[in-house]
Design a protein around this motif. Sequence first.
Motif, PDB file in Angstrom:
ATOM      1  N   LYS A  88     -11.173   4.088  -0.758  1.00  0.00           N
ATOM      2  CA  LYS A  88     -11.232   5.510  -0.433  1.00  0.00           C
ATOM      3  C   LYS A  88     -10.732   5.769   0.986  1.00  0.00           C
ATOM      4  N   GLY A  89      -9.898   6.784   1.084  1.00  0.00           N
ATOM      5  CA  GLY A  89      -9.354   7.163   2.368  1.00  0.00           C
ATOM      6  C   GLY A  89      -8.099   6.429   2.773  1.00  0.00           C
ATOM      7  N   VAL A  90      -7.745   5.346   2.088  1.00  0.00           N
ATOM      8  CA  VAL A  90      -6.528   4.600   2.412  1.00  0.00           C
ATOM      9  C   VAL A  90      -5.338   5.269   1.727  1.00  0.00           C
ATOM     10  N   HIS A  91      -4.230   5.333   2.435  1.00  0.00           N
ATOM     11  CA  HIS A  91      -3.049   6.036   1.943  1.00  0.00           C
ATOM     12  C   HIS A  91      -2.041   5.043   1.353  1.00  0.00           C
ATOM     13  N   SER A  92      -0.968   5.579   0.787  1.00  0.00           N
ATOM     14  CA  SER A  92       0.026   4.691   0.194  1.00  0.00           C
ATOM     15  C   SER A  92       1.410   5.318   0.167  1.00  0.00           C
ATOM     16  N   LEU A  93       2.398   4.446   0.344  1.00  0.00           N
ATOM     17  CA  LEU A  93       3.803   4.797   0.109  1.00  0.00           C
ATOM     18  C   LEU A  93       4.427   3.838  -0.896  1.00  0.00           C
ATOM     19  N   GLY A  94       3.643   2.893  -1.383  1.00  0.00           N
ATOM     20  CA  GLY A  94       4.241   1.867  -2.228  1.00  0.00           C
ATOM     21  C   GLY A  94       3.384   1.391  -3.375  1.00  0.00           C
ATOM     22  N   THR A  95       2.548   2.250  -3.930  1.00  0.00           N
ATOM     23  CA  THR A  95       1.733   1.847  -5.077  1.00  0.00           C
ATOM     24  C   THR A  95       2.607   1.790  -6.334  1.00  0.00           C
ATOM     25  N   VAL A  96       2.523   0.694  -7.047  1.00  0.00           N
ATOM     26  CA  VAL A  96       3.304   0.504  -8.276  1.00  0.00           C
ATOM     27  C   VAL A  96       2.337   0.260  -9.426  1.00  0.00           C
ATOM     28  N   MET A  97       2.521   1.017 -10.500  1.00  0.00           N
ATOM     29  CA  MET A  97       1.692   0.873 -11.698  1.00  0.00           C
ATOM     30  C   MET A  97       2.578   0.656 -12.909  1.00  0.00           C
ATOM     31  N   ASN A 140      10.474  -4.883 -18.418  1.00  0.00           N
ATOM     32  CA  ASN A 140      10.346  -5.607 -19.681  1.00  0.00           C
ATOM     33  C   ASN A 140       9.005  -5.303 -20.343  1.00  0.00           C
ATOM     34  N   LYS A 141       8.916  -5.548 -21.633  1.00  0.00           N
ATOM     35  CA  LYS A 141       7.781  -5.119 -22.436  1.00  0.00           C
ATOM     36  C   LYS A 141       6.463  -5.713 -21.949  1.00  0.00           C
ATOM     37  N   LYS A 142       6.477  -6.944 -21.464  1.00  0.00           N
ATOM     38  CA  LYS A 142       5.235  -7.613 -21.064  1.00  0.00           C
ATOM     39  C   LYS A 142       4.964  -7.495 -19.564  1.00  0.00           C
ATOM     40  N   PHE A 143       5.596  -6.547 -18.930  1.00  0.00           N
ATOM     41  CA  PHE A 143       5.422  -6.383 -17.489  1.00  0.00           C
ATOM     42  C   PHE A 143       3.964  -6.074 -17.148  1.00  0.00           C
ATOM     43  N   ASP A 144       3.438  -6.798 -16.174  1.00  0.00           N
ATOM     44  CA  ASP A 144       2.107  -6.542 -15.621  1.00  0.00           C
ATOM     45  C   ASP A 144       2.275  -6.448 -14.107  1.00  0.00           C
ATOM     46  N   ALA A 145       1.985  -5.292 -13.551  1.00  0.00           N
ATOM     47  CA  ALA A 145       2.276  -5.037 -12.138  1.00  0.00           C
ATOM     48  C   ALA A 145       1.569  -6.022 -11.219  1.00  0.00           C
ATOM     49  N   ARG A 146       0.339  -6.357 -11.541  1.00  0.00           N
ATOM     50  CA  ARG A 146      -0.415  -7.257 -10.668  1.00  0.00           C
ATOM     51  C   ARG A 146       0.145  -8.670 -10.695  1.00  0.00           C
ATOM     52  N   HIS A 147       0.428  -9.181 -11.879  1.00  0.00           N
ATOM     53  CA  HIS A 147       0.870 -10.565 -12.002  1.00  0.00           C
ATOM     54  C   HIS A 147       2.319 -10.753 -11.558  1.00  0.00           C
ATOM     55  N   TYR A 148       3.137  -9.716 -11.661  1.00  0.00           N
ATOM     56  CA  TYR A 148       4.520  -9.826 -11.222  1.00  0.00           C
ATOM     57  C   TYR A 148       4.654  -9.637  -9.706  1.00  0.00           C
ATOM     58  N   CYS A 149       3.665  -9.051  -9.070  1.00  0.00           N
ATOM     59  CA  CYS A 149       3.747  -8.763  -7.632  1.00  0.00           C
ATOM     60  C   CYS A 149       3.574 -10.058  -6.837  1.00  0.00           C
ATOM     61  N   GLN A 150       4.494 -10.312  -5.918  1.00  0.00           N
ATOM     62  CA  GLN A 150       4.402 -11.548  -5.136  1.00  0.00           C
ATOM     63  C   GLN A 150       3.900 -11.332  -3.714  1.00  0.00           C
ATOM     64  N   ASP A 151       4.027 -10.150  -3.164  1.00  0.00           N
ATOM     65  CA  ASP A 151       3.406  -9.868  -1.873  1.00  0.00           C
ATOM     66  C   ASP A 151       3.288  -8.371  -1.658  1.00  0.00           C
ATOM     67  N   ARG A 152       2.378  -8.003  -0.761  1.00  0.00           N
ATOM     68  CA  ARG A 152       2.112  -6.599  -0.446  1.00  0.00           C
ATOM     69  C   ARG A 152       2.279  -6.379   1.051  1.00  0.00           C
ATOM     70  N   THR A 153       2.754  -5.211   1.408  1.00  0.00           N
ATOM     71  CA  THR A 153       2.949  -4.857   2.810  1.00  0.00           C
ATOM     72  C   THR A 153       2.132  -3.609   3.128  1.00  0.00           C
ATOM     73  N   TYR A 154       1.365  -3.695   4.203  1.00  0.00           N
ATOM     74  CA  TYR A 154       0.564  -2.558   4.670  1.00  0.00           C
ATOM     75  C   TYR A 154       1.044  -2.120   6.045  1.00  0.00           C
ATOM     76  N   GLU A 155       0.826  -0.848   6.347  1.00  0.00           N
ATOM     77  CA  GLU A 155       1.102  -0.306   7.666  1.00  0.00           C
ATOM     78  C   GLU A 155      -0.187   0.278   8.241  1.00  0.00           C
ATOM     79  N   TYR A 156      -0.224   0.287   9.560  1.00  0.00           N
ATOM     80  CA  TYR A 156      -1.377   0.894  10.245  1.00  0.00           C
ATOM     81  C   TYR A 156      -0.850   1.544  11.513  1.00  0.00           C
ATOM     82  N   TYR A 157      -1.214   2.800  11.722  1.00  0.00           N
ATOM     83  CA  TYR A 157      -0.784   3.520  12.920  1.00  0.00           C
ATOM     84  C   TYR A 157      -1.927   3.497  13.929  1.00  0.00           C
ATOM     85  N   LEU A 158      -1.725   2.743  15.014  1.00  0.00           N
ATOM     86  CA  LEU A 158      -2.753   2.563  16.037  1.00  0.00           C
ATOM     87  C   LEU A 158      -2.443   3.449  17.244  1.00  0.00           C
ATOM     88  N   PRO A 159      -3.314   4.399  17.568  1.00  0.00           N
ATOM     89  CA  PRO A 159      -3.080   5.224  18.756  1.00  0.00           C
ATOM     90  C   PRO A 159      -2.951   4.359  20.008  1.00  0.00           C
TER      91      PRO A 159
END
Length: 554
Positions: A88-97, A140-159
């Motif tokens: 909750k409260g976390v934003h996204s520019l790259g969520t894939v489902m 492809n028909k058996k695509f699973d977003a979690r299992h096909y994903c190999q890495d995730r990138t996050y950003e954080y804006y620090l004042p």
Amino acid sequence: DIEQACSHVDNPEAEEVNGKKLCKRTVAIHSGYVGTGYKGSSVNRTLGDDATVEQVLESAMFKTGLISESNFGHFSKIRWSRASRTDKGVHSLGTVMGLRMLIDEDLYLREGDVEGLRHADLINEHLPEGVRVFSVQKVNKKFDARHYCQDRTYEYYLPASMLDLKCDGSDEDVIRLERFRAALKSFEGASKAFHNYTRFSAYTEGSGNTQYSGHRLKRPREAEGEQQRPEEARMGEGVEKEKEVEKEKEVEKEEKVEKKEKEEEKNREVSKEELTKKEDGDDSNTDPLPLSLKTAKRQRPNSAEPMSKTAEEEGEEEGGELEDEAEDEVEGAGEGGSGEGGSGEGGSRKRSHVSVLRWLRDVDPKFRVTQTYYRKIFRFNAEDPVPLIPGGTPCLRLTVAGQSFMLHQIRHMIGTAVAVALGIFTPDILEGSLCCPARVKLPRAPPHTLLLSDCSFFPFPMQYGAGEKDLRLMTGNELSLRDGGVLRKEAFRREALLPALQKLVELDEWKEWREALSQHYNTTAEEREHFLTELKAWNEVMEAKRKAKGERGG
């Protein structure tokens, strides 16, 4: 009209309506959202309608007709999967489902809309301004977003103010930025133990988040009556010591309770005396509040948690669909400080010293650092501070990429790096916090500006399809956002996300968090010396083991 055609479909497979042939196909949806106001990204129907981002997206697709009525509300029927989830409260520019969705295949095959921008437009018509679909790509028909994903990138804006930067190009700013970036780089490289960077209990055996089955955490020799190994015998000694410590704590707790009851009784007697004086006409005390209530009013919760909170909790983020418990929701400098220490009677309570550095010589059977806590960080970078929007607050954009992250991990890494840059922690303490025997309480940065930025995926299997349906002609060898989707993503960043973040970095909670850092992590010289001595000995032992292993291998 494709939307008119879709709105009449209630068939799980291909259907022709109003001249449009709609087929149920597996697709990947790239989306972004401003997470403020949502209770995370993952569906949770117990929270009500549209409580999470996925529920909002599902509702929009149903209204468009891309999900049939018989499948609406049943993710299993459409094989819904997600590459990552945010709390909750976390934003996204790259969520894939990924999901099985009704589409007009002609748009992909005949009209050349290989990115699925038309389908994205249809969904966006039923979405609030803070949620957007950038692209709907075929997979492809058996695509699973979690299992096909190999890495995730996050950003954080620090004042920049969190690092006490003046943003004037001074040598002091340069040195502090160098320390901060060096601290972030310390997390990169080989897989490290991040047990101090998450809620430990969330990943212990039986929590549902362990990566390995429970039997691998047990000690079969002890169960079967076999002779224990030396390290297992030491573990048994550790249990006995732990029992003794627990017994001492119970005695200490009983003494505190008894002392508190005596103080309350004393306060009640004083209150009765004051009330008697007032009834007798004594106006010397014009304050109608009893002493016990006055003391209670002056006392505030002993933590850096602001009185007002906004949404978050990760997970992580960053990692998990866990909801934070009330006592763990400390949006200040650290966890576990509430209620500890204090000056006692009278006056406002001040934070007394609480140990944040411990080194365990014996294995703690209840909190063993298993492989679950090991994560690999590919890169962790910090850009120079620039305003979020013209005339806005200068912020450093931090970018961290890894295979996966645990609850609060990213925010703890950032909070710890800030502490190192400010000289509250030394780099050695950061190094030690990544060692198995260390138990360190680490600062956790505020949640407001954390966002999922991107996901990368493994190549598709070799079965691409024949002719014009060849997946490589539409999506490519692997799933990634293409030109049209990238333009929409960056437009959403500029027009929706950054203005929202600017409002969030203006919250008073940032200042409160910064001020609380030194209060919560005022380690003593004796603690630091003991911790670093143990760390040095640990490093020597590990180096000797590496050399011995290398000699055997040679």
